[in-house]
Design a protein around this motif. Sequence first.
Motif, mmCIF file in Angstrom:
data_model
loop_
_atom_site.group_PDB
_atom_site.id
_atom_site.type_symbol
_atom_site.label_atom_id
_atom_site.label_comp_id
_atom_site.label_asym_id
_atom_site.label_seq_id
_atom_site.Cartn_x
_atom_site.Cartn_y
_atom_site.Cartn_z
ATOM 1 N N MET A 128 18.287 -74.687 96.511
ATOM 2 C CA MET A 128 19.348 -73.673 96.479
ATOM 3 C C MET A 128 18.920 -72.424 95.704
ATOM 4 S SD MET A 128 21.849 -74.863 98.269
ATOM 5 C CE MET A 128 23.315 -73.972 97.767
ATOM 6 N N ILE A 129 17.621 -72.170 95.633
ATOM 7 C CA ILE A 129 17.139 -71.068 94.788
ATOM 8 C C ILE A 129 17.594 -69.703 95.279
ATOM 9 C CG2 ILE A 129 15.162 -72.338 93.886
ATOM 10 C CD1 ILE A 129 13.405 -70.896 95.917
ATOM 11 N N GLU A 130 17.833 -69.533 96.572
ATOM 12 C CA GLU A 130 18.271 -68.228 97.067
ATOM 13 C C GLU A 130 19.694 -67.891 96.626
ATOM 14 O OE1 GLU A 130 17.622 -67.966 101.275
ATOM 15 O OE2 GLU A 130 15.529 -68.618 101.107
ATOM 16 N N ASP A 131 20.429 -68.906 96.187
ATOM 17 C CA ASP A 131 21.762 -68.677 95.618
ATOM 18 C C ASP A 131 21.718 -68.658 94.098
ATOM 19 O OD1 ASP A 131 22.941 -68.402 98.044
ATOM 20 O OD2 ASP A 131 23.984 -70.329 98.042
ATOM 21 N N GLY A 132 20.499 -68.638 93.538
ATOM 22 C CA GLY A 132 20.364 -68.584 92.087
ATOM 23 C C GLY A 132 20.623 -69.891 91.379
ATOM 24 N N ILE A 133 20.585 -71.001 92.119
ATOM 25 C CA ILE A 133 20.788 -72.334 91.536
ATOM 26 C C ILE A 133 19.415 -72.992 91.421
ATOM 27 C CG2 ILE A 133 21.919 -74.574 91.803
ATOM 28 C CD1 ILE A 133 24.053 -73.161 93.503
ATOM 29 N N LEU A 134 18.972 -73.216 90.182
ATOM 30 C CA LEU A 134 17.599 -73.640 89.939
ATOM 31 C C LEU A 134 17.534 -75.076 89.443
ATOM 32 C CD1 LEU A 134 16.306 -70.444 88.067
ATOM 33 C CD2 LEU A 134 16.500 -70.845 90.543
ATOM 34 N N ASP A 135 16.353 -75.662 89.581
ATOM 35 C CA ASP A 135 16.113 -77.017 89.103
ATOM 36 C C ASP A 135 16.432 -77.099 87.606
ATOM 37 O OD1 ASP A 135 15.074 -79.723 89.352
ATOM 38 O OD2 ASP A 135 13.355 -79.011 88.194
ATOM 39 N N GLY A 136 17.228 -78.095 87.213
ATOM 40 C CA GLY A 136 17.601 -78.270 85.813
ATOM 41 C C GLY A 136 18.891 -77.604 85.409
ATOM 42 N N ASP A 137 19.433 -76.709 86.239
ATOM 43 C CA ASP A 137 20.720 -76.095 85.930
ATOM 44 C C ASP A 137 21.817 -77.160 85.894
ATOM 45 O OD1 ASP A 137 19.614 -73.581 85.853
ATOM 46 O OD2 ASP A 137 20.362 -72.956 87.818
ATOM 47 N N LEU A 138 22.867 -76.882 85.140
ATOM 48 C CA LEU A 138 24.064 -77.726 85.163
ATOM 49 C C LEU A 138 25.124 -77.015 85.992
ATOM 50 C CD1 LEU A 138 24.341 -78.960 81.458
ATOM 51 C CD2 LEU A 138 23.240 -80.080 83.406
ATOM 52 N N VAL A 139 25.418 -77.580 87.146
ATOM 53 C CA VAL A 139 26.402 -77.000 88.056
ATOM 54 C C VAL A 139 27.778 -77.568 87.729
ATOM 55 C CG1 VAL A 139 27.219 -77.142 90.438
ATOM 56 C CG2 VAL A 139 24.895 -76.427 89.968
ATOM 57 N N ALA A 140 28.761 -76.685 87.642
ATOM 58 C CA ALA A 140 30.142 -77.101 87.412
ATOM 59 C C ALA A 140 30.830 -77.281 88.757
ATOM 60 C CB ALA A 140 30.878 -76.061 86.571
ATOM 61 N N GLY A 141 31.530 -78.400 88.904
ATOM 62 C CA GLY A 141 32.220 -78.683 90.157
ATOM 63 C C GLY A 141 33.677 -79.019 89.950
ATOM 64 N N LYS A 142 34.504 -78.598 90.894
ATOM 65 C CA LYS A 142 35.912 -78.997 90.913
ATOM 66 C C LYS A 142 36.064 -80.140 91.893
ATOM 67 C CE LYS A 142 40.633 -77.395 91.711
ATOM 68 N NZ LYS A 142 41.092 -78.004 90.431
ATOM 69 N N ALA A 143 36.541 -81.273 91.422
ATOM 70 C CA ALA A 143 36.657 -82.453 92.266
ATOM 71 C C ALA A 143 37.703 -82.235 93.356
ATOM 72 C CB ALA A 143 37.016 -83.667 91.424
ATOM 73 N N THR A 144 37.271 -82.313 94.614
ATOM 74 C CA THR A 144 38.165 -82.184 95.761
ATOM 75 C C THR A 144 37.444 -82.687 97.004
ATOM 76 O OG1 THR A 144 39.403 -80.634 97.182
ATOM 77 C CG2 THR A 144 37.422 -79.786 96.110
ATOM 78 N N PRO A 145 38.157 -83.342 97.915
ATOM 79 C CA PRO A 145 37.524 -83.774 99.165
ATOM 80 C C PRO A 145 37.524 -82.693 100.240
ATOM 81 C CG PRO A 145 39.761 -84.599 99.077
ATOM 82 C CD PRO A 145 39.537 -83.865 97.784
ATOM 83 N N ASP A 146 38.120 -81.544 99.942
ATOM 84 C CA ASP A 146 38.276 -80.479 100.937
ATOM 85 C C ASP A 146 37.480 -79.241 100.543
ATOM 86 O OD1 ASP A 146 40.224 -82.008 102.427
ATOM 87 O OD2 ASP A 146 41.652 -81.508 100.845
ATOM 88 N N ALA A 147 36.892 -78.592 101.541
ATOM 89 C CA ALA A 147 36.153 -77.350 101.314
ATOM 90 C C ALA A 147 36.187 -76.521 102.583
ATOM 91 C CB ALA A 147 34.711 -77.649 100.910
ATOM 92 N N GLN A 148 35.986 -75.224 102.417
ATOM 93 C CA GLN A 148 36.010 -74.301 103.538
ATOM 94 C C GLN A 148 34.586 -73.984 104.004
ATOM 95 O OE1 GLN A 148 38.993 -73.317 104.879
ATOM 96 N NE2 GLN A 148 39.879 -74.704 103.354
#
Length: 206
Positions: A128-148
Amino acid sequence: MNLTPRQQQVLDFLRQQIQTTGLPPSMAELMAAFGWSSPNGAAKHLQALAAKGVIALTPHKARGIRLLEPLETSRTTTADTLALPLVGRVAAGEPVLSMHAIERRLIVDRWLFQPRPDFLLRVQGDSMIEDGILDGDLVAGKATPDAQHGQTVIARVGEGITIKRLHHQDGQIRLLPRNAAYAPIDPAVHEDFAIEGIYCGLLRRA
């Protein structure tokens, strides 16, 4: 009640831990959340909170911490921090926020993310490097079964958890990497697949 900023953070962590798990944190969990290298730092802050009348401590008892205010009141507190669970390995068939998957909890500024997240997940790899998400980053997520369509999601595919861009059109679901070196993921009908959450932002160590 006149608390120092650090004491307020500790109190907020106690509240959130009890609300989330039903139990106060252990000394080890407090040390991990605040970066204390010994139990003395945690004990000092707990004793200060007890002296100010906001918690009660039961000596020689594991998790012997009791809030001296109703949880209904603490839910309305406008704290500036969140105690987010850091998710480790997720077993097949278990939700991301299962008890066994949580490594520890980290205190973060609640205003860093939008929407408000429920957990942190460590990124593995560079898909996901083109979105600025790099190896070792901590990604924050909102728990939900639905997405657009077009949202970045945390998804379960088989026995693994992955972070990808969701492509959902005409009943077809694809998980798109943001690195040309990787191929899209097309979950099979028989495969264990679920959207576990949506991307809210990330933390990166300097």
